[in-house]
Design a protein around this motif. Structure first.
Motif, short mmCIF file in Angstrom:
data_model
loop_
_atom_site.label_atom_id
_atom_site.label_comp_id
_atom_site.label_asym_id
_atom_site.label_seq_id
_atom_site.Cartn_x
_atom_site.Cartn_y
_atom_site.Cartn_z
N THR A 11 6.59 0.93 -11.53
CA THR A 11 6.45 2.10 -12.39
C THR A 11 7.82 2.65 -12.78
OG1 THR A 11 6.43 3.66 -10.54
CG2 THR A 11 4.28 2.74 -11.23
N LYS A 25 8.87 5.54 -12.10
CA LYS A 25 9.37 6.19 -10.89
C LYS A 25 9.99 5.16 -9.94
CE LYS A 25 7.76 9.10 -7.06
NZ LYS A 25 6.58 9.76 -6.47
N GLY A 26 9.35 4.01 -9.81
CA GLY A 26 9.88 2.95 -8.96
C GLY A 26 11.21 2.43 -9.47
N THR A 43 2.33 -0.45 -9.54
CA THR A 43 0.90 -0.57 -9.77
C THR A 43 0.49 -1.91 -9.18
OG1 THR A 43 1.21 -1.55 -11.96
CG2 THR A 43 0.90 0.83 -11.87
N ARG A 60 2.45 1.65 -3.43
CA ARG A 60 1.46 2.10 -4.41
C ARG A 60 1.11 3.56 -4.19
NH1 ARG A 60 -4.50 -0.40 -4.85
NH2 ARG A 60 -4.66 0.78 -2.92
N ALA A 61 0.97 3.97 -2.95
CA ALA A 61 0.65 5.37 -2.64
C ALA A 61 1.77 6.31 -3.11
CB ALA A 61 0.40 5.54 -1.15
N ALA A 62 3.00 5.82 -3.09
CA ALA A 62 4.15 6.61 -3.55
C ALA A 62 4.33 6.53 -5.06
CB ALA A 62 5.42 6.14 -2.85
N ASP A 63 3.43 5.83 -5.73
CA ASP A 63 3.47 5.65 -7.19
C ASP A 63 4.74 4.92 -7.65
OD1 ASP A 63 2.34 5.84 -9.74
OD2 ASP A 63 3.48 7.66 -10.18
N LEU A 64 5.20 3.96 -6.84
CA LEU A 64 6.38 3.17 -7.20
C LEU A 64 5.99 1.85 -7.85
CD1 LEU A 64 8.60 3.83 -4.06
CD2 LEU A 64 8.53 5.09 -6.24
N ARG A 98 0.84 -1.21 0.00
CA ARG A 98 0.00 0.00 0.00
C ARG A 98 0.87 1.25 0.00
NH1 ARG A 98 -3.61 -3.10 3.38
NH2 ARG A 98 -5.63 -3.21 2.34
#
Length: 79
Positions: A62, A64-65, A37, A31-35, A28
């Motif tokens: 992602t 970004k991740g 999906t 995912r919240a950090a957009d790292l 969670r």
């Protein structure tokens, strides 16, 4: 730590299924950090307030991740 979990995920074949409540919580955060999906179902409780065991699924890391992983790896190598 969530970043360590991101590294674990990066070493798995995707989609990757997460089973434990602690790993689902880490997912969670990622995912919240957009790292990543990921599909994470909402928390459910039985009538007697016990948490129902759930599964979550990481679909991808992602861009970004991947950038964060690369920076972390580069920093580690430079030490």
């Amino acid at each position: 730590m969530s970043m360590e979990f991101l590294r674990v995920i990066s070493e798995q074949r995707l989609p990757y299924v997460v089973h434990t409540p602690a790993d689902i919580d880490r997912l969670r955060v990622l995912r919240a950090a957009d790292l990543v999906t990921a599909f994470i179902p909402p928390s459910e409780h039985a009538p007697d307030e016990r948490a129902i065991h759930q599964l979550a699924q990481v679909e991808s890391i992602t861009a970004k991740g991947k950038l964060v992983l690369n920076k972390a790896t580069s920093a580690f190598i430079e030490l």
